[in-house]
Design an enzyme around this catalytic site. Structure first.
Site, PDB file in Angstrom:
ATOM      1  N   TYR A 152       0.847  -1.213   0.000  1.00 18.66           N
ATOM      2  CA  TYR A 152       0.000   0.000   0.000  1.00 18.66           C
ATOM      3  C   TYR A 152       0.877   1.256   0.000  1.00 18.66           C
ATOM      4  CZ  TYR A 152      -4.622   2.158   0.768  1.00 18.66           C
ATOM      5  OH  TYR A 152      -5.801   2.856   0.637  1.00 18.66           O
ATOM      6  N   LYS A 159      -3.274   7.968   3.283  1.00 20.03           N
ATOM      7  CA  LYS A 159      -4.446   7.664   4.124  1.00 20.03           C
ATOM      8  C   LYS A 159      -4.201   8.124   5.575  1.00 20.03           C
ATOM      9  CE  LYS A 159      -7.652   5.818   1.514  1.00 20.03           C
ATOM     10  NZ  LYS A 159      -8.756   6.699   1.064  1.00 20.03           N
TER      11      LYS A 159
HETATM   12  P1  NAD Z   1     -13.368   3.661  -7.132  1.00 17.19           P
HETATM   13  O1  NAD Z   1     -12.249   3.499  -8.103  1.00 17.19           O
HETATM   14  O2  NAD Z   1     -14.700   3.182  -7.529  1.00 17.19           O
HETATM   15  O3  NAD Z   1     -13.470   5.169  -6.625  1.00 17.19           O
HETATM   16  C1  NAD Z   1     -12.371   6.048  -6.592  1.00 17.19           C
HETATM   17  C2  NAD Z   1     -12.865   7.367  -7.160  1.00 17.19           C
HETATM   18  O4  NAD Z   1     -11.861   8.381  -7.063  1.00 17.19           O
HETATM   19  C3  NAD Z   1     -13.266   7.257  -8.633  1.00 17.19           C
HETATM   20  O5  NAD Z   1     -14.624   7.633  -8.795  1.00 17.19           O
HETATM   21  C4  NAD Z   1     -12.356   8.268  -9.318  1.00 17.19           C
HETATM   22  O6  NAD Z   1     -12.976   8.904 -10.416  1.00 17.19           O
HETATM   23  C5  NAD Z   1     -12.110   9.243  -8.166  1.00 17.19           C
HETATM   24  N1  NAD Z   1     -10.985  10.129  -8.425  1.00 17.19           N
HETATM   25  C6  NAD Z   1      -9.690   9.778  -8.688  1.00 17.19           C
HETATM   26  N2  NAD Z   1      -8.972  10.905  -8.943  1.00 17.19           N
HETATM   27  C7  NAD Z   1      -9.822  11.971  -8.816  1.00 17.19           C
HETATM   28  C8  NAD Z   1      -9.689  13.376  -8.972  1.00 17.19           C
HETATM   29  N3  NAD Z   1      -8.518  13.943  -9.308  1.00 17.19           N
HETATM   30  N4  NAD Z   1     -10.790  14.152  -8.779  1.00 17.19           N
HETATM   31  C9  NAD Z   1     -11.986  13.614  -8.438  1.00 17.19           C
HETATM   32  N5  NAD Z   1     -12.183  12.283  -8.294  1.00 17.19           N
HETATM   33  C10 NAD Z   1     -11.113  11.471  -8.485  1.00 17.19           C
HETATM   34  O7  NAD Z   1     -12.854   2.885  -5.812  1.00 17.19           O
HETATM   35  P2  NAD Z   1     -13.428   2.782  -4.322  1.00 17.19           P
HETATM   36  O8  NAD Z   1     -12.755   1.583  -3.751  1.00 17.19           O
HETATM   37  O9  NAD Z   1     -14.904   2.873  -4.321  1.00 17.19           O
HETATM   38  O10 NAD Z   1     -12.754   4.046  -3.624  1.00 17.19           O
HETATM   39  C11 NAD Z   1     -13.474   5.005  -2.893  1.00 17.19           C
HETATM   40  C12 NAD Z   1     -12.739   5.343  -1.606  1.00 17.19           C
HETATM   41  O11 NAD Z   1     -12.773   4.207  -0.741  1.00 17.19           O
HETATM   42  C13 NAD Z   1     -11.263   5.712  -1.776  1.00 17.19           C
HETATM   43  O12 NAD Z   1     -10.935   6.755  -0.904  1.00 17.19           O
HETATM   44  C14 NAD Z   1     -10.567   4.432  -1.335  1.00 17.19           C
HETATM   45  O13 NAD Z   1      -9.247   4.666  -0.889  1.00 17.19           O
HETATM   46  C15 NAD Z   1     -11.487   4.026  -0.198  1.00 17.19           C
HETATM   47  N6  NAD Z   1     -11.330   2.641   0.252  1.00 17.19           N
HETATM   48  C16 NAD Z   1     -11.393   1.622  -0.643  1.00 17.19           C
HETATM   49  C17 NAD Z   1     -11.212   0.327  -0.210  1.00 17.19           C
HETATM   50  C18 NAD Z   1     -11.220  -0.810  -1.182  1.00 17.19           C
HETATM   51  O14 NAD Z   1     -10.692  -1.886  -0.856  1.00 17.19           O
HETATM   52  N7  NAD Z   1     -11.805  -0.644  -2.371  1.00 17.19           N
HETATM   53  C19 NAD Z   1     -11.012   0.050   1.153  1.00 17.19           C
HETATM   54  C20 NAD Z   1     -10.968   1.111   2.059  1.00 17.19           C
HETATM   55  C21 NAD Z   1     -11.145   2.409   1.588  1.00 17.19           C
END
Ligand code: NAD
Length: 252
Positions: A152, A159
């Site tokens: 990560y 984060k």
């Molecule tokens: P996802 O890829 O569906 O969503 C990530 C989003 O970030 C996308 O919609 C993308 O368009 C947006 N993004 C990236 N760069 C950007 C920018 N410059 N301006 C505006 N938007 C931008 O993936 P997800 O897993 O749904 O991620 C959502 C959140 O959840 C993130 O913060 C991620 O770190 C967090 N998260 C994810 C997980 C996992 O395992 N998927 C676990 C814990 C936390």
């Protein structure tokens, strides 16, 4: 009464139907909320198409969190659809490939990760603040940054900054009655997750979680966000709620 009856919520981060944000928007609508989505650049078209799969199609406004001008324009774009915001979801994460190699990453790899994945929480909250009355809430998504995860790397550092940003926002927005909280979700297979080189290492998460964990199911994390938007956490801010099957509670 539904949990979010009459609330208006800005939801960032809907990219695909697997996006955690898509499920937050869906559950929030089912619980009576009106939703406005954000997207940016070429993904605007995709988000607009995905929005049609929500119970009610939601408008999409542009927000690239790496562009300060977009934050300046955001309140007026939002006002075209709703007069105020009771909730803002930060569901945004990005880091260049080089940022997932801790020892070899350059500042050019790390800077965008910090800007897009951490600083953007502050920028989003400041931009939306004029639209947010007392009792409203900012909610974001993190992967527990209190430990170092294999693979990560600088995203984990971003984060950690994100989690700290949440606490400072809670401090500075609390006097205006705005709550700021995060959901620390377990791993979920999404586009962002697929860009983490060692994501497959999280496959056994469920085996180490008292409640089990389904890597293909964004529902628990999304429900946690909806709960934080509701009026049922009225005295909670600066908090990180683990929605991870209980993984964090075990030592081995
Ligand atoms: P996802 O890829 O569906 O969503 C990530 C989003 O970030 C996308 O919609 C993308 O368009 C947006 N993004 C990236 N760069 C950007 C920018 N410059 N301006 C505006 N938007 C931008 O993936 P997800 O897993 O749904 O991620 C959502 C959140 O959840 C993130 O913060 C991620 O770190 C967090 N998260 C994810 C997980 C996992 O395992 N998927 C676990 C814990 C936390």
């Amino acid at each position: 009464m539904a949990l979010l009856e009459g609330k208006k919520i800005l939801v960032t981060g809907v990219l695909t139907e697997a996006s955690i944000a898509f499920h937050v928007a869906k559950f929030a609508q089912e619980q009576g909320a009106q939703i406005v989505l954000t997207s940016f650049g070429r993904t605007m078209k995709i988000t607009t198409a995905i929005s049609r799969r929500l119970p009610q199609e939601a408008p999409v406004v542009e927000l690239d969190v790496s562009d300060p001008a977009h934050f300046e324009a955001l309140p007026d774009l939002v006002r075209e659809h709703v007069s105020s915001l009771d909730g803002v979801l930060h569901s945004i994460g990005f880091a260049p490939k080089g940022a997932f190699d801790f020892m070899n990453a350059t500042w050019e790899d790390v800077a965008p990760a910090l800007q897009v994945s951490a600083f953007s929480l502050k920028a989003l909250a400041v931009a939306c603040q004029p639209l947010m009355p007392r009792g409203s809430a900012v909610v974001g998504l993190t992967l527990d940054a209190s430990v170092a995860w294999a693979g990560y790397d600088w995203m984990g550092v971003a984060k950690a900054a994100f989690e700290s940003t949440n606490r400072y926002l809670a401090r500075d927005l609390g006097p205006q009655g705005i709550r700021c909280n995060l959901v620390a979700a377990g791993p979920i297979r999404t586009t962002a997750a697929n860009s983490i080189p060692a994501f497959s290492r999280f496959a056994e998460w469920g085996e180490h979680s008292p409640l089990g964990w389904d890597i293909a199911d964004p529902t628990p994390a999304a429900r946690g966000c909806v709960a934080l938007f509701s009026d049922w956490f009225p005295a909670t801010t600066g908090e990180i709620i683990h929605v991870d099957g209980g993984f964090h509670a075990l030592g081995g």
